[in-house]
Design an enzyme around this catalytic site. Structure first.
Site, short mmCIF file in Angstrom:
data_model
loop_
_atom_site.label_atom_id
_atom_site.label_comp_id
_atom_site.label_asym_id
_atom_site.label_seq_id
_atom_site.Cartn_x
_atom_site.Cartn_y
_atom_site.Cartn_z
N HIS A 42 0.78 -1.09 -0.01
CA HIS A 42 0.11 0.03 -0.04
C HIS A 42 0.72 1.31 -0.12
O HIS A 42 0.61 2.17 -0.71
CB HIS A 42 -0.88 0.01 1.32
N TYR A 98 9.19 15.77 1.48
CA TYR A 98 8.85 16.99 1.25
C TYR A 98 8.82 17.06 -0.59
O TYR A 98 8.00 17.97 -0.99
CB TYR A 98 10.01 18.08 1.46
N GLU A 124 12.23 13.09 0.74
CA GLU A 124 11.18 12.26 -0.19
C GLU A 124 9.83 12.78 0.53
O GLU A 124 8.90 12.98 -0.48
CB GLU A 124 11.20 10.83 0.00
N TRP A 157 7.56 -0.39 4.04
CA TRP A 157 8.08 0.07 2.81
C TRP A 157 9.42 0.57 3.15
O TRP A 157 10.21 0.91 2.12
CB TRP A 157 7.32 1.23 2.48
N SER A 201 -0.95 27.30 -3.62
CA SER A 201 -0.76 28.70 -3.77
C SER A 201 -1.11 29.26 -5.25
O SER A 201 -1.51 30.52 -5.48
CB SER A 201 1.04 28.98 -3.70
N HIS A 209 15.23 12.04 13.03
CA HIS A 209 13.89 11.97 13.75
C HIS A 209 12.91 10.92 13.68
O HIS A 209 11.86 10.55 14.41
CB HIS A 209 13.23 13.31 13.80
N HIS A 210 13.24 10.15 12.56
CA HIS A 210 12.40 8.90 12.23
C HIS A 210 13.12 7.71 13.11
O HIS A 210 12.25 6.60 13.20
CB HIS A 210 12.52 8.39 10.84
N SER A 223 13.19 6.43 -13.26
CA SER A 223 12.06 7.26 -13.79
C SER A 223 11.94 8.63 -13.20
O SER A 223 11.82 9.75 -13.82
CB SER A 223 10.71 6.51 -13.68
N SER A 224 12.16 8.64 -11.80
CA SER A 224 12.09 9.78 -11.00
C SER A 224 13.02 11.09 -11.25
O SER A 224 12.94 12.08 -11.49
CB SER A 224 12.11 9.75 -9.67
N LYS A 241 4.11 29.59 5.64
CA LYS A 241 3.35 29.42 4.33
C LYS A 241 1.90 29.31 4.90
O LYS A 241 0.71 30.04 3.95
CB LYS A 241 3.68 27.99 3.76
N ARG A 244 1.66 0.32 15.06
CA ARG A 244 1.34 0.24 13.86
C ARG A 244 1.66 -1.16 13.33
O ARG A 244 2.53 -1.91 14.03
CB ARG A 244 1.89 1.52 13.02
N THR A 247 7.24 26.30 7.68
CA THR A 247 5.89 25.73 7.19
C THR A 247 4.87 26.73 7.98
O THR A 247 3.74 26.85 7.31
CB THR A 247 5.73 24.31 7.93
N HIS A 249 13.46 11.38 4.16
CA HIS A 249 12.88 12.57 4.79
C HIS A 249 12.83 13.78 3.51
O HIS A 249 11.70 14.25 3.38
CB HIS A 249 13.51 13.35 6.20
N ASP A 293 6.89 23.05 -25.15
CA ASP A 293 6.98 21.61 -24.81
C ASP A 293 8.02 21.43 -23.81
O ASP A 293 8.66 22.27 -23.44
CB ASP A 293 7.34 20.71 -25.80
#
Lengths: 375, 524
Positions: free
Chosen positions: B76, B256, B254, B141, B267, B301-302, B168-169, B330, B449, B327, B252, B105
Site C-alpha cells: 500500500h 517533502y 522524499e 516500505w 498557492s 527523527h524517524h 524514472s523519477s 506558508k 502500527r 511551514t 525525509h 513543450d
C-alpha cells in the site's frame, strides 16, 4: 450483540466529544496518552499536554482568522477584494513568534531527554532479547533467565472462542521487577529488529541484533503493565506482548528465589533419564510456546513460507540432524537457534515431541543428557 | 495565442490509435499518461487499504493471514508513494510547466517518454511479487534489514522495481530542471515564475539529490542477500542501523518531494478564488527553499528509538522543530491571501481550503512527534499513522484532486459537474476525518502500527476508522466518474475558465493546442 457494540461506539464518541470539550474523561476511554507509573512517563505526559495545548492555541488563532475570513470575505456578500500582497513586517513577526514558542518548548524537552538517557546508578540490570516472536529476559545479577511468549490461546485469535480481558496482551511468564528501584534494561535482539515498549513505563527502545541498547525505569506503583513489540518484526509482530509485574521488594525477592529453585530443579532433573510420556508432555508445551507460530499446532507449516514438520524429512530422519537443526537454527531464515534459548530438558522434550506427534511415529526419544553432549 | 492556433493547423502530426501513446513525446500526452497511471495506482493502493481496514474492523484474524497483512501495508505504501502521488505530481508538472512558463513543450521530450514508460513495467514487476513463492515484500516500505532479507523470491524483484522507479523519477526531475532553467519566455525572471513552477524546481533538485541514495541503500541490501557482503549484518561487522540512516537520508527529503508541489498547487488556487494576489510571494519561495534545505538535516527523527547518543537526539530534535517556522510562514501566507479577498468556493477552492486546514492538523501532530522525549511514546504507533495520512491524504492527495478540478476544464475544454465536484469534496472531507482522526486516539492509547490484530480496548476506534475508510474509498469512485464524464463532454470552458485566474496557461485556448507556445509570449 450489535446493539451493545453500537452502544460502545457511541460511548467512545461521546468520550471523544467531551475530550474536545475540555473535560478529563479521556483516561477512561483511552483517548489520551497514559500518564504512566514512572517519573519518565510523567514527564513525557506533561510535555505531551503542554505541546498539545500550544498546538490548540495556535490552531484557534489560525483557523479562527481563516473562518472569519471565509464567512465575511466572500464574493456572495459583495465583499470587494483588497489588493495588498506583501508586508515584510508581518513576515518577520510570524517568523519570530513561532521561533520563540519553539525555544520555549525545547527547554523542557531537553531537560526531559537528558533525564531519560541517564542510565547510571541503576539498582538492577536485566538483559532483554527480542526473538521472532517472543522476549527473553536475563536477570544479570542473579542468573535467572526465561523466555516470555504470548499466552492467548489460538482459538481466541481465530475467533472460535470468546476473547479474554487481556486478549493479545498476556504472556506465560511476565517480567517481574521491584517497585521504587531503578531498573536498567540492556536490550538486544537475536534475529531482526524489535522494539520493547510498555506505554505505562514511558519509553520504548529498539532491540537490534549485534548491538545493546539501554533504557531505564523506576515504577512507583505495584501492578501489572502491558505493552507490545513496537517495531515490525515479521509475521507475528502483533503477537509478541510484554507484561511487566511490579512487586514490592519482599514479594520480588520471594519470586526470584522461586525462579532460582525451579531452574536448579531443572538442572538436577537434566541429569536423569526421562520417560517418553514425560518428554511428550513437556515437549507439547515447549512446542506451542516456541514453534507453533510458524510450523502450526498440527505441524503442517505454511506452504511457501514455513516448512511442515508432519512427515518431514528432518522430523522422521536421523535424530542427530534433527537435534542439530533445532539447536543451531537455519541462518537467513526465521528458524532461530534454540540452543541458546531453551535448556537441555526443553530441547530434548520438543525434539522428542516433534518426532512422535502427528503420526511422525519414529518411536525414538532424545534425553536431556544427549542435548548436553551435543552442545 | 494566435500563433499557437495557426501553428496547430499545419503541424498536428501525431499517430493515431494506441501507438500514439506509446511513442508520444508531447508534454500533454505524457502528462495525461502520468495522471491516468497515478489514478489507476491510487485505486490499486486504495484496494489494499480496504483489505487492511477490513481486517482491522474487529479484533481477531478474519480475512487475511498476518504475513499477507504485512505485505498489504508494505505494498500500500510503495504503490501510493511511488505509484500514485509522485507520478500524479510529475503528470501535473508535464501538463503545466510548459504552459506556465510560455514554452512549447518540455526540454527533453524523448527522455520524457522513457521516464513514463518505465513506470508500468516497474509496477507490474512490483505487483507480480504478490503471486511469488513466499508472498510479496512484508517488511514495511522502509525495507529495514535484517527483516527485509527474510523476504522470499520476491526480494530481488522488489529491489529492481525500486531501481526502475528511481531512474524514472531522476529523468523526470532532470527534465523539469532543464525546462525551467532554459525555456522560460523572455521577461519571465525566476522571481516572476508561478509558485507551482518554483516548488517543482526545488522538488526536482531534491529528487536528484536523494533518489540515488535510495538506489545505493537497496543495492547494498541486494549484495548483502546474494553476494555475502555485510553492510547491514552485525555478525559480519556491519550495522543494521546504518541502513536506517541511509534510508531516511533519502526518506525525509522524499516526504517533502510529496508535499512541496502540493504547496505550489494551493498557492495557485487560493489567489484565483480569493480574487487577490498571493500574499508574500517571495517569502513563499524562501520558505520552500528553507524547508528543502532543512529536509536534509532532520532524517534521524524517524529513528529516535534506535539508541542514538544524547547529542544526536538533541540535534535532530532542534532541527526538526525548526521546520515548523517556514511551514508556519506558508500557512500564515495562505490565510492572509484569503483575508479581505472576495472568495467563492468552487470545488478547487474547497479542496485548497480543506488542504490548509487538515495539512495544518498534520503539521501540529508533526510538531508533537518532533519532541524526542514524547516521541518515545508516539513512535511506531497509530499516532504516527494518523500524522502522515493527514499530511499525505488531506495534504498531497487533496491538493492533487484540487489541481485536477482546477485545470481539468483547461485540459479538456469541458467544465466538470460542479454539483458532483462539491459532493465529492464534502464526502471526502467528512469521511477522511472519520477514517484518520480516531487513529490519533488509538496511537495515544498504545496501539502499535503494522499489526493485523489488536487487544479489545482498541475495538471501537478501529471500527469507526474502518467505516470512514470504506466510505472514503467508495467516494473516490465518484471522483473517477466525474473525471471520465468531463473528459467525454460537458459545458464548454472559456479560455480563462475562472474569473480570478492569472497566468500564462489561461491565455491559451481550452483545450490548449498540441504544442503550447510555439512563439514565446512577452512577459511584462
Amino acid at each position: 450483540m450489535w446493539v451493545e457494540k453500537a452502544k460502545r461506539v457511541l460511548t467512545a464518541l461521546a468520550g471523544a466529544a467531551s475530550m474536545l470539550g475540555g473535560t478529563t474523561a479521556s483516561a477512561e476511554y483511552g483517548l489520551n496518552l497514559h500518564r504512566g507509573v514512572t517519573p519518565i512517563s510523567h514527564e513525557a505526559y506533561d510535555l505531551h499536554m503542554l505541546i498539545f495545548w500550544v498546538c490548540v492555541a495556535i490552531g484557534v488563532v489560525v483557523f479562527g482568522a481563516m473562518f472569519i475570513s471565509i464567512i465575511r470575505h466572500r464574493k456572495s456578500r459583495g465583499h470587494q477584494p483588497a489588493q495588498f500582497h506583501e508586508s515584510t513586517t508581518v513576515e518577520i513577526i510570524w517568523t519570530t513568534i513561532p521561533f520563540l514558542i519553539l525555544v520555549g518548548m525545547a527547554i523542557p524537552a531537553t531537560k526531559a531527554l537528558v533525564a531519560m538517557e541517564d542510565t547510571r546508578n541503576s539498582d538492577l540490570s536485566i538483559k532483554v532479547t527480542g526473538y521472532q516472536w517472543k522476549w527473553g529476559y536475563d536477570y544479570i545479577d542473579s542468573g535467572v533467565s526465561f523466555i516470555s511468549s504470548l499466552a492467548t490461546p489460538r482459538d481466541q485469535i481465530e475467533n472460535t472462542a470468546e476473547k479474554g480481558e487481556h486478549y493479545l496482551l498476556e504472556v506465560d511468564k511476565p517480567l517481574v521487577v521491584p517497585v521504587n528501584k531503578k531498573v536498567r534494561l540492556l536490550i538486544t535482539s537475536n534475529d531482526v529488529i524489535h522494539a520493547w515498549w510498555v506505554p505505562q513505563l514511558g519509553m520504548k527502545k529498539d532491540a537490534i541484533p549485534g548491538f545493546v541498547n539501554e533504557m531505564w525505569f523506576r515504577i512507583d506503583t505495584e501492578g501489572t503493565y502491558r505493552g507490545q513489540c513496537a517495531e515490525l518484526c515479521g509475521k507475528d509482530h502483533g503477537f509478541m506482548p510484554i507484561v511487566v509485574v511490579a512487586k514490592n521488594e519482599q514479594d520480588y525477592n520471594q519470586w526470584l528465589a522461586a525462579q532460582k529453585a525451579a531452574s536448579d530443579a531443572d538442572a538436577a532433573a537434566a541429569g536423569r533419564d526421562w520417560s517418553k510420556a514425560e518428554l511428550m508432555a513437556r515437549g507439547e508445551k515447549v512446542y506451542k510456546a516456541n514453534c507453533a507460530a510458524c510450523h502450526q499446532a498440527g505441524g503442517t507449516g505454511v506452504p511457501g513460507a514455513f516448512p511442515a514438520l508432519k512427515g518431514s524429512a528432518v522430523a522422521t530422519g536421523p535424530k542427530a540432524d534433527h537435534l542439530k537443526l533445532v539447536m543451531n537454527g537455519r541462518p537467513g531464515t526465521a528458524m532461530a537457534a534454540f540452543g541458546g534459548q531453551l535448556n537441555d530438558i526443553e530441547i530434548a522434550a520438543v525434539v522428542t515431541y516433534e518426532r512422535n506427534a502427528w503420526g511422525n511415529d519414529t518411536g525414538d526419544m532424545v534425553q536431556p543428557s544427549e542435548v548436553k553432549a551435543a552442545r | 495565442m494566435n500563433t499557437a492556433t495557426t501553428h496547430d493547423a499545419h503541424h498536428e502530426e501525431h499517430q493515431g490509435g494506441l501507438l500514439r501513446w506509446v511513442f508520444t513525446t508531447n508534454h500533454k500526452d505524457i502528462g495525461t499518461l502520468y495522471l491516468l497511471f497515478a489514478l489507476l495506482m491510487f485505486i490499486v493502493g486504495g484496494a489494499m487499504a480496504m483489505i487492511i481496514r477490513a481486517e482491522l474492523f474487529q479484533p481477531g484474524l478474519q480475512f487475511v493471514d498476518p504475513q499477507f497483512f504485512n505485505s498489504m501495508t508494505t505494498m500500500h505504501a510503495l504503490v501510493m508513494i511511488f505509484g500514485a502521488v509522485m507520478p500524479a505530481f510529475v503528470g501535473l508538472a508535464n501538463w503545466l510547466i510548459p504552459m506556465m512558463i510560455g514554452a512549447p513543450d518540455m526540454a527533453l521530450p524523448r527522455m520524457n517518454n522513457w521516464s513514463f514508460w518505465i513506470l508500468p513495467f516497474a509496477f507490474t514487476m512490483l505487483l507480480s511479487t504478490l503471486f511469488m513463492e513466499g508472498g510479496g515484500p512484508a517488511g514495511g516500505w522502509t525495507l529495514y534489514p535484517p527483516l527485509v532479507l527474510q523476504t522470499g523470491n520476491a526480494f530481488p524483484f522488489v529491489i529492481f522495481s525500486i531501481h526502475l522507479m528511481g531512474i524514472s523519477s531522476i529523468m523526470g526531475a532532470i527534465n523539469v530542471i532543464v525546462t525551467i532553467v532554459n525555456m522560460r519566455a523572455p521577461g519571465m525572471t525566476l522571481m516572476k515564475m508561478p509558485l507551482f513552477v518554483w516548488t517543482w524546481l526545488i522538488t526536482a533538485y531534491l529528487l536528484i539529490a536523494v533518489m540515488p541514495v535510495l538506489a545505493g541503500a537497496v543495492t547494498m541490501l541486494l549484495t548483502d542477500r546474494f553476494f555475502d557482503t555485510s553492510f547491514f549484518n552485525a555478525a559480519g561487522g556491519g550495522d543494521p542501523v546504518m541502513f536506517q540512516h541511509i534510508f531516511w537520508f533519502f526518506g525525509h527529503p522524499e516526504v517533502y518531494i510529496l508535499i512541496l508541489p502540493a504547496f505550489g498547487i494551493v498557492s495557485q488556487i487560493i489567489p484565483t478564488f480569493a480574487r487577490k494576489p498571493l500574499f508574500g510571494y517571495s517569502s513563499m519561495v524562501y520558505a520552500t527553499a528553507s524547508i528543502a534545505f532543512l529536509s536534509f538535516i532532520v532524517w534521524a527523527h524517524h529513528m529516535f528509538t534506535v539508541g542514538m547518543p544524547l547529542a544526536g537526539e538533541l540535534f535532530f530534535m532542534y532541527a526538526t522543530m525548526l521546520i515548523a517556522v517556514p511551514t508556519g510562514v506558508k500557512v500564515f501566507n495562505w490565510v492572509s491571501t484569503m483575508w479581505k479577498g472576495a472568495m467563492t468556493f468552487e470545488t478547487p477552492m474547497l479542496f485548497a481550503v480543506g488542504f490548509v486546514v487538515m495539512f495544518t492538523i498534520g503539521g501540529f501532530s508533526g510538531l508533537m512527534l518532533a519532541i524526542a522525549p514524547v516521541d518515545f511514546q508516539y513512535h511506531d504507533t497509530y499516532f504516527v499513522v494518523a500524522h502522515f495520512h493527514y499530511v499525505l491524504v488531506t495534504g498531497a492527495v487533496f491538493a492533487i484532486m484540487g489541481a485536477t478540478y482546477y485545470w481539468l476544464p483547461k485540459w479538456t475544454g469541458h467544465m466538470y459537474d460542479e454539483r458532483l465536484g462539491k459532493l465529492h469534496f464534502w464526502l471526502s472531507a467528512i469521511f477522511v476525518n472519520i477514517l484518520f482522526f480516531p487513529q490519533h486516539f488509538l496511537g495515544l492509547a498504545g496501539m502499535p502500527r503494522r499489526i493485523p490484530d489488536y487487544s479489545i480496548q482498541f475495538t471501537e476506534f478501529n471500527q469507526i476508522s474502518s467505516i470512514g475508510g470504506f466510505a472514503f474509498g467508495l467516494t473516490q469512485l465518484l471522483f473517477v466518474y466525474i473525471v471520465i464524464k468531463t473528459i467525454r463532454g460537458g459545458a464548454r470552458a472559456t479560455d480563462r475558465v475562472w474569473e480570478g485566474a492569472h497566468g500564462l496557461e489561461w491565455t491559451l485556448p481550452s483545450p490548449p493546442p498540441y504544442h503550447s507556445f510555439q512563439t514565446a509570449p512577452e512577459i511584462k
